[in-house]
Design a protein around this motif. Structure first.
Motif, PDB file in Angstrom:
ATOM      1  N   GLU A  48      -4.855  -6.787   3.788  1.00  0.00           N
ATOM      2  CA  GLU A  48      -4.086  -5.701   4.399  1.00  0.00           C
ATOM      3  C   GLU A  48      -4.231  -4.425   3.567  1.00  0.00           C
ATOM      4  OE1 GLU A  48      -2.129  -3.307   6.460  1.00  0.00           O
ATOM      5  OE2 GLU A  48      -1.312  -3.488   4.442  1.00  0.00           O
ATOM      6  N   ASP A  49      -4.161  -4.592   2.250  1.00  0.00           N
ATOM      7  CA  ASP A  49      -4.256  -3.435   1.357  1.00  0.00           C
ATOM      8  C   ASP A  49      -5.647  -2.791   1.473  1.00  0.00           C
ATOM      9  OD1 ASP A  49      -2.990  -2.010  -1.093  1.00  0.00           O
ATOM     10  OD2 ASP A  49      -5.029  -2.504  -1.717  1.00  0.00           O
TER      11      ASP A  49
ATOM     12  N   ARG B 239       4.546  -9.963  -7.249  1.00  0.00           N
ATOM     13  CA  ARG B 239       4.737 -11.424  -7.112  1.00  0.00           C
ATOM     14  C   ARG B 239       5.572 -11.978  -8.264  1.00  0.00           C
ATOM     15  NH1 ARG B 239       1.878 -14.148  -3.352  1.00  0.00           N
ATOM     16  NH2 ARG B 239       0.926 -12.623  -1.981  1.00  0.00           N
TER      17      ARG B 239
ATOM     18  N   TYR C  19       0.833  -1.205   0.000  1.00  0.00           N
ATOM     19  CA  TYR C  19       0.000   0.000   0.000  1.00  0.00           C
ATOM     20  C   TYR C  19       0.869   1.257   0.000  1.00  0.00           C
ATOM     21  CZ  TYR C  19      -3.872   3.091   1.267  1.00  0.00           C
ATOM     22  OH  TYR C  19      -4.810   4.089   1.284  1.00  0.00           O
TER      23      TYR C  19
ATOM     24  N   TYR D 202       0.071  -5.617  -7.368  1.00  0.00           N
ATOM     25  CA  TYR D 202       0.340  -6.800  -6.531  1.00  0.00           C
ATOM     26  C   TYR D 202       0.748  -8.032  -7.349  1.00  0.00           C
ATOM     27  CZ  TYR D 202      -1.033  -4.138  -2.470  1.00  0.00           C
ATOM     28  OH  TYR D 202      -1.063  -3.202  -1.468  1.00  0.00           O
TER      29      TYR D 202
ATOM     30  N   ALA E  81      -4.040 -12.604   2.461  1.00  0.00           N
ATOM     31  CA  ALA E  81      -3.540 -11.798   3.588  1.00  0.00           C
ATOM     32  C   ALA E  81      -3.074 -10.433   3.089  1.00  0.00           C
ATOM     33  CB  ALA E  81      -2.384 -12.540   4.260  1.00  0.00           C
ATOM     34  N   GLU E  82      -2.378 -10.421   1.969  1.00  0.00           N
ATOM     35  CA  GLU E  82      -1.865  -9.157   1.434  1.00  0.00           C
ATOM     36  C   GLU E  82      -3.005  -8.279   0.907  1.00  0.00           C
ATOM     37  OE1 GLU E  82       0.927  -9.471  -1.815  1.00  0.00           O
ATOM     38  OE2 GLU E  82       2.053  -7.782  -1.007  1.00  0.00           O
TER      39      GLU E  82
ATOM     40  N   ARG F 183      -0.293  -4.489  12.715  1.00  0.00           N
ATOM     41  CA  ARG F 183      -0.863  -5.296  11.615  1.00  0.00           C
ATOM     42  C   ARG F 183       0.262  -5.956  10.840  1.00  0.00           C
ATOM     43  NH1 ARG F 183      -5.141  -1.723   9.622  1.00  0.00           N
ATOM     44  NH2 ARG F 183      -4.172  -1.736   7.589  1.00  0.00           N
ATOM     45  N   ASN F 184      -0.020  -7.166  10.365  1.00  0.00           N
ATOM     46  CA  ASN F 184       0.979  -7.862   9.554  1.00  0.00           C
ATOM     47  C   ASN F 184       1.006  -7.296   8.147  1.00  0.00           C
ATOM     48  OD1 ASN F 184       2.513  -9.711  10.904  1.00  0.00           O
ATOM     49  ND2 ASN F 184       0.921 -11.290  10.888  1.00  0.00           N
TER      50      ASN F 184
ATOM     51  N   GLU G 164      -4.034  -1.140  -8.234  1.00  0.00           N
ATOM     52  CA  GLU G 164      -3.667  -2.202  -7.276  1.00  0.00           C
ATOM     53  C   GLU G 164      -3.654  -3.580  -7.932  1.00  0.00           C
ATOM     54  OE1 GLU G 164      -6.392  -0.259  -7.142  1.00  0.00           O
ATOM     55  OE2 GLU G 164      -7.072   0.048  -5.088  1.00  0.00           O
ATOM     56  N   ASN G 165      -4.604  -3.771  -8.831  1.00  0.00           N
ATOM     57  CA  ASN G 165      -4.704  -5.092  -9.465  1.00  0.00           C
ATOM     58  C   ASN G 165      -3.568  -5.344 -10.447  1.00  0.00           C
ATOM     59  OD1 ASN G 165      -7.046  -5.752  -8.088  1.00  0.00           O
ATOM     60  ND2 ASN G 165      -8.301  -4.660  -9.582  1.00  0.00           N
TER      61      ASN G 165
ATOM     62  N   GLU H 243      -9.079   2.429   6.144  1.00  0.00           N
ATOM     63  CA  GLU H 243      -8.602   3.305   7.237  1.00  0.00           C
ATOM     64  C   GLU H 243      -8.303   4.709   6.722  1.00  0.00           C
ATOM     65  OE1 GLU H 243      -6.528  -0.053  10.095  1.00  0.00           O
ATOM     66  OE2 GLU H 243      -5.278   1.515   9.162  1.00  0.00           O
ATOM     67  N   ASP H 244      -7.657   4.771   5.568  1.00  0.00           N
ATOM     68  CA  ASP H 244      -7.340   6.086   4.990  1.00  0.00           C
ATOM     69  C   ASP H 244      -8.613   6.874   4.713  1.00  0.00           C
ATOM     70  OD1 ASP H 244      -4.672   5.770   5.113  1.00  0.00           O
ATOM     71  OD2 ASP H 244      -4.301   5.859   2.945  1.00  0.00           O
TER      72      ASP H 244
ATOM     73  N   ARG I  26       3.356  -7.109   4.338  1.00  0.00           N
ATOM     74  CA  ARG I  26       4.419  -7.766   3.562  1.00  0.00           C
ATOM     75  C   ARG I  26       5.326  -6.685   2.983  1.00  0.00           C
ATOM     76  NH1 ARG I  26       3.336 -12.597  -0.606  1.00  0.00           N
ATOM     77  NH2 ARG I  26       5.493 -13.216  -0.881  1.00  0.00           N
TER      78      ARG I  26
ATOM     79  N   TRP J  85       7.035 -10.976   5.738  1.00  0.00           N
ATOM     80  CA  TRP J  85       5.891 -10.514   6.524  1.00  0.00           C
ATOM     81  C   TRP J  85       6.429  -9.994   7.863  1.00  0.00           C
ATOM     82  CZ3 TRP J  85       0.960  -9.923   5.023  1.00  0.00           C
ATOM     83  CH2 TRP J  85       0.546 -10.585   3.862  1.00  0.00           C
TER      84      TRP J  85
ATOM     85  N   ARG K 263      -7.771  -3.021   3.964  1.00  0.00           N
ATOM     86  CA  ARG K 263      -7.954  -2.406   5.305  1.00  0.00           C
ATOM     87  C   ARG K 263      -7.258  -1.042   5.351  1.00  0.00           C
ATOM     88  NH1 ARG K 263      -7.184  -7.874   7.483  1.00  0.00           N
ATOM     89  NH2 ARG K 263      -9.304  -8.651   7.799  1.00  0.00           N
ATOM     90  N   SER K 264      -6.082  -0.977   4.730  1.00  0.00           N
ATOM     91  CA  SER K 264      -5.362   0.303   4.703  1.00  0.00           C
ATOM     92  C   SER K 264      -6.186   1.352   3.966  1.00  0.00           C
ATOM     93  CB  SER K 264      -4.008   0.146   4.004  1.00  0.00           C
ATOM     94  OG  SER K 264      -3.203  -0.737   4.730  1.00  0.00           O
ATOM     95  N   GLN K 265      -6.787   0.928   2.851  1.00  0.00           N
ATOM     96  CA  GLN K 265      -7.608   1.876   2.073  1.00  0.00           C
ATOM     97  C   GLN K 265      -8.806   2.345   2.899  1.00  0.00           C
ATOM     98  OE1 GLN K 265      -8.812   1.151  -1.975  1.00  0.00           O
ATOM     99  NE2 GLN K 265      -7.074  -0.199  -2.314  1.00  0.00           N
TER     100      GLN K 265
ATOM    101  N   ARG L 133     -14.653  -0.633  -6.553  1.00  0.00           N
ATOM    102  CA  ARG L 133     -13.561  -0.011  -7.316  1.00  0.00           C
ATOM    103  C   ARG L 133     -12.418  -1.009  -7.522  1.00  0.00           C
ATOM    104  NH1 ARG L 133      -9.122   2.881  -6.847  1.00  0.00           N
ATOM    105  NH2 ARG L 133      -8.968   2.656  -4.596  1.00  0.00           N
ATOM    106  N   ARG L 134     -12.240  -1.882  -6.539  1.00  0.00           N
ATOM    107  CA  ARG L 134     -11.157  -2.874  -6.655  1.00  0.00           C
ATOM    108  C   ARG L 134     -11.436  -3.866  -7.779  1.00  0.00           C
ATOM    109  NH1 ARG L 134      -6.728  -3.604  -3.308  1.00  0.00           N
ATOM    110  NH2 ARG L 134      -5.352  -5.044  -4.390  1.00  0.00           N
TER     111      ARG L 134
END
Lengths: 118, 335
Positions: free
Chosen positions: B29-30, A61, A38, A57, B25-26, A79-80, A53-54, B36-37, A82, A73, B32-34, B57-58
């Motif tokens: 996280e991304d 990888r 992010y 990521y 997981a990644e 928060r975890n 984003e799509n 939160e922002d 990467r 990680w 959740r960050s969005q 949007r994703r």
């Protein structure tokens, strides 16, 4: 009107094609310092290289699978996340790609700004 | 966060199993960050609509997951044009031709209700097209994954020569091979015709004799003339090609095709063409044999008519074909 829309679509398609190679260069260059996904996307957007984003990521990888990035990680702000950074191989590759990019840029400048020859 | 969990679950379903946990997981996280922002921007927690807007949007879960999968195609861009060409050739040209000229007439002439026979033919054509599509696709999918050595190793000197039809000189001489083939075909056809009409008027298979009907005799000379016309035309094209340029040659061929077509149509309307006899055959079997021998002859005549029509159309096309415009890149002449 139809022609304008079509021309705009055409431009968008060519623009994406032009940007595709540059995105890899931008991501590798930005990851000389460690970032999580992010934060990396925000850093690139702040520097004028917004990336979906799509796209980002899966690209991260692929680059990691090619050995150009390493990731781990780690917990940050409870928060975890990467974190990615360039590998040694990635650094060598970035240098080579930057050299190539500068060469292309110089050639293009000569072609675009020079006299048109038949 | 209910919506977020549902979204992550939907994406997970499309991902390869070994990478599911890591990618989800990644992605979580991304997102959740969005969220939160966005909450920090608004100064209050996001409701379901706000979360839904971010998820929308994703993108569609299936498409998001597809981004992580390797690009796969059944038939790649290299083989696709050949695949498309073979598919069009087989499904749009070869199969319909076989059904129109052979299967269709045979089914319709077999004595069944014509409507039922037509529907049956169309259904079989459809099934054959689906089968051909499957087989061709399977063959190209295998070629895509296991390309044969010949495709990888190629030699420029083994590339086919430029077709003579594209030669630079217009009008151009007749191809020597084509002229020789024309002479040989004409000789064989003339000899076979004389043999069948004068020396062997019936054919014997075991105890069964197939005799040509008298109607063929009345067409003896016109058919011989058409068959024979290929001999002088081909000989000149072979030995003195510059005497007979393509257009003159095309005119001769076109005239021969037209006469042959008229003769074929006339013959096709004057059956029966053959008579089957045999002492060993029962009466019903003899009637059947006569019926099928004449059906076969009718189909043969129809096929001959189509061939004449095709050849005539080809020659007519050559006649009206425009010469290349000035400045168009010439192609080397072979001879």
């Amino acid at each position: 009107m139809q022609q304008t829309v079509s021309s705009s679509d055409h431009f968008e398609s060519l623009r994406l094609e032009l940007r595709r190679g540059c995105l890899i260069l931008a991501v590798l260059a930005q990851l000389r310092a460690e970032h999580y996904g992010y934060a990396l996307r925000k850093a690139l957007a702040d520097r004028g290289m917004a990336i979906d984003e799509n796209t980002l990521y899966p690209l991260l990888r692929r680059l990691e699978a090619q050995g150009l990035l390493v990731s781990e990680w780690r917990e940050e702000e409870k928060r975890n996340k990467r974190f990615y950074r360039l590998s040694a191989e990635g650094r060598r590759m970035l240098d080579q790609l930057l050299e190539e990019w500068r060469s292309i840029d110089a050639s293009l400048a000569r072609i675009v700004e020079g006299p048109v020859m038949a | 966060m209910e919506l977020l969990n549902r979204y992550l679950h939907a994406v997970r379903g499309w991902l390869p199993k070994p990478q599911q946990d890591d990618i989800i997981a990644e992605l979580a996280e991304d997102l959740r960050s969005q969220i939160e922002d966005r909450e920090a921007e608004l100064g209050h927690p996001l409701d379901d609509d706000g979360v839904a807007a971010i998820l929308k949007r994703r993108g569609n879960p299936m498409l998001v997951a597809a981004g992580y999968l390797p690009q796969r195609s059944l038939i790649g861009p290299v083989l696709f044009p050949v695949y498309q060409f073979i598919l069009v050739l087989v499904i749009l040209w070869i199969l319909p031709s076989v059904f129109i000229l052979i299967v269709g007439p045979a089914t319709i002439l077999s004595g069944r209700d014509p409507l039922v026979a037509l529907i049956e033919t169309l259904w079989t054509l459809l099934m054959s097209a689906v089968f051909a599509f499957g087989v061709i696709t399977l063959v190209f999918a295998i070629l895509e994954r296991y390309p044969p050595e010949a495709m990888l190793k190629w030699e420029p000197r083994r590339l086919p020569r430029v077709p003579l039809a594209k030669a630079v000189t217009f009008p151009q001489p007749v191809s020597r091979y084509k002229a020789i083939a024309e002479v040989l075909t004409a000789v064989c056809a003339s000899v076979a015709w004389i043999d069948v009409m004068w020396f062997r008027t019936s054919f014997h298979f075991g105890g069964v004799a197939i005799a040509l009907a008298p109607i063929w005799r009345s067409f003896f000379w016109p058919i011989l003339l058409v068959a024979f016309s290929g001999i002088p035309s081909g000989l000149i094209g072979w030995l003195r090609p510059w005497w007979m340029r393509t257009r003159a040659h095309s005119l001769v061929r076109l005239a021969a095709d037209a006469i042959a077509l008229v003769l074929t149509v006339a013959l096709a309307n004057m059956g029966p063409w053959v008579h089957v006899s045999g002492t060993n055959l029962p009466v019903a079997g003899l009637a059947d044999a006569n019926h099928w021998a004449n059906v076969g002859t009718r189909i043969g005549l129809a096929a001959l008519g189509v061939i004449m029509l095709g050849d005539g159309a080809q020659e007519a096309h050559r006649l009206v074909r425009r010469e290349p415009a000035a400045g168009q890149a010439p192609v080397a002449v072979r001879r």
